[in-house]
Design a protein around this motif. Structure first.
Motif, PDB file in Angstrom:
ATOM      1  N   HIS A 114     -40.740  80.206  30.920  1.00 29.64           N
ATOM      2  CA  HIS A 114     -40.796  81.645  30.735  1.00 29.64           C
ATOM      3  C   HIS A 114     -41.386  82.270  31.990  1.00 29.64           C
ATOM      4  N   GLU A 115     -41.009  83.515  32.298  1.00 32.41           N
ATOM      5  CA  GLU A 115     -41.462  84.169  33.533  1.00 32.41           C
ATOM      6  C   GLU A 115     -42.966  84.396  33.576  1.00 32.41           C
ATOM      7  N   GLU A 116     -43.635  84.388  32.434  1.00 32.96           N
ATOM      8  CA  GLU A 116     -45.086  84.586  32.413  1.00 32.96           C
ATOM      9  C   GLU A 116     -45.845  83.271  32.534  1.00 32.96           C
ATOM     10  N   GLY A 117     -45.115  82.158  32.677  1.00 36.22           N
ATOM     11  CA  GLY A 117     -45.756  80.874  32.920  1.00 36.22           C
ATOM     12  C   GLY A 117     -46.061  80.039  31.695  1.00 36.22           C
ATOM     13  N   HIS A 118     -45.749  80.515  30.506  1.00 31.87           N
ATOM     14  CA  HIS A 118     -45.999  79.689  29.326  1.00 31.87           C
ATOM     15  C   HIS A 118     -44.675  79.274  28.681  1.00 31.87           C
ATOM     16  N   ILE A 125     -42.058  78.498  25.705  1.00 29.16           N
ATOM     17  CA  ILE A 125     -41.724  79.056  24.397  1.00 29.16           C
ATOM     18  C   ILE A 125     -40.740  78.106  23.717  1.00 29.16           C
ATOM     19  N   ASP A 126     -40.802  78.065  22.403  1.00 29.79           N
ATOM     20  CA  ASP A 126     -39.839  77.280  21.655  1.00 29.79           C
ATOM     21  C   ASP A 126     -38.844  78.238  21.006  1.00 29.79           C
ATOM     22  N   TYR A 127     -37.918  77.684  20.254  1.00 31.26           N
ATOM     23  CA  TYR A 127     -36.890  78.530  19.656  1.00 31.26           C
ATOM     24  C   TYR A 127     -37.489  79.534  18.679  1.00 31.26           C
ATOM     25  N   ALA A 128     -38.480  79.120  17.924  1.00 30.52           N
ATOM     26  CA  ALA A 128     -39.110  80.030  16.951  1.00 30.52           C
ATOM     27  C   ALA A 128     -39.733  81.233  17.655  1.00 30.52           C
ATOM     28  N   CYS A 157     -34.318  88.531  23.364  1.00 29.62           N
ATOM     29  CA  CYS A 157     -33.683  87.253  23.060  1.00 29.62           C
ATOM     30  C   CYS A 157     -32.726  87.401  21.881  1.00 29.62           C
ATOM     31  N   ARG A 158     -33.127  88.198  20.902  1.00 32.29           N
ATOM     32  CA  ARG A 158     -32.228  88.481  19.782  1.00 32.29           C
ATOM     33  C   ARG A 158     -30.977  89.206  20.269  1.00 32.29           C
ATOM     34  N   ARG A 191     -32.676  71.612  22.659  1.00 31.44           N
ATOM     35  CA  ARG A 191     -34.100  71.314  22.440  1.00 31.44           C
ATOM     36  C   ARG A 191     -34.607  70.322  23.466  1.00 31.44           C
ATOM     37  N   LEU A 192     -33.779  69.380  23.815  1.00 28.48           N
ATOM     38  CA  LEU A 192     -34.037  68.374  24.846  1.00 28.48           C
ATOM     39  C   LEU A 192     -32.703  68.105  25.525  1.00 28.48           C
TER      40      LEU A 192
END
Length: 136
Positions: free
Chosen positions: A1-5, A7-10, A18-19, A38-39
């Motif tokens: 993610h652009e903020e550095g963390h 994210i998963d699908y949820a 994203c929606r 997912r992988l």
């Protein structure tokens, strides 16, 4: 993610943008399959109607002012898909999408009537006017 963390699908599908990405694919005039990776070795197809449970307009935004611009964009996506289905004589899919419009546009400054009227060459199949009136 652009903020550095990560994210998963949820967490991804809670985000408004994203929606929008997902429903743009679903409403595509071409291929509509949505793949979830997912992988590298685990790829699946997202359920075809999952977007109905998570409308774009009810997603999270960093800047709430963005929501206003999403209404006309969603109306355009819906109108294009409705027109394509109608032109191809795919009335069952046309009716299904039309009936889903209030859900799809929920939380946005948009309406299914505006989506339809935004396409001047759009014409209702005979007998569909009554079905459309029932959506009001």
């Amino acid at each position: 993610h652009e903020e550095g963390h990560l994210i998963d699908y949820a967490s991804w599908k809670r985000r408004c943008w994203c929606r929008l990405e997902r429903i743009a694919r679903v409403l595509s005039l071409a291929e509509t399959h949505v793949l979830l990776v997912r992988l590298p070795e685990v790829i699946s197809e997202v359920g075809p109607n999952e977007y109905l449970l998570e409308p774009v307009g009810l997603g999270c935004l960093s800047y709430e002012g963005d929501r206003a611009g999403l209404g006309p964009l969603m109306e355009d996506l819906v109108a294009r898909k409705l027109f394509k289905l109608r032109s191809a004589g795919r009335y069952d899919e046309f009716r299904r999408l039309l009936s889903w419009c209030p859900t799809i546009l929920q939380g946005l400054p948009a309406s299914w009537r505006s989506a339809i009227s935004s396409c001047p060459q759009f014409g209702m199949p005979v007998g569909l006017e009554d079905a459309v009136e029932e959506l009001d």
